[in-house]
Design a protein around this motif. Sequence first.
Motif: not given
Length: 224
Positions: A167-173
Amino acid sequence: MELKGKIIDFLGDSITEGVGVSDIENCRYDNIIHRRFELAAHYNYGIGGTRLAHQSVPSETPRYDLCFCGRAYLLEKSADLIVVYGGVNDYIHGDAYFGSMEDKTPSTFCGAVYFLMNFLKNNYPDAKIVFMTPAHMYFREVSDSLVCPRPMKKPDAKPLQAYVDVIKERGREFDIPVLDLFDKLPIDPNNPSDREKYTVDGLHFNNDGQKILAKTLGDFLEAL
């Protein structure tokens, strides 16, 4: 972020629905946020047991299969802000593969997070999108530091931290703010005293736990 007079959609699972809360009006986190920021309106889309990813085998409780990706079509279109809080049920009892960051469909957890963020960004372009990660849990004698041992879990299932990280990585994306409750919420049900004081079962927050969740989210939104 100025929230006074705004409209918020809350998309979530049983915690957003208020399981474990004895005083929904005064203690469920969305209602506390409404009062604190003097919202014009808010809409609660919390359904217990629901997951972000699709289920390949229908659940014994059909309601659990009303996944976030499908329900995203139903949110209030006038919302200024959409808050999404889920993922713990994908970890506990979802039968989708965890998947990889190349996945873009709700057939895996990684793909579901991509699909949901992409859908919300494109279909609610005037709304601010915010995600919250799962918080710590200790549910039915299972710590979140372990791979959930339930029989429907796929071989690539992981401890809860991995779901948080996606979720955190996709949020950055997608340039979507993510409140990391796994790190920032000052409640850890793996600690017996926290479990007793702030939850009803090591997963669902009681009145006091929801108040802490509301403060943590409110402070995060105010700082955006």
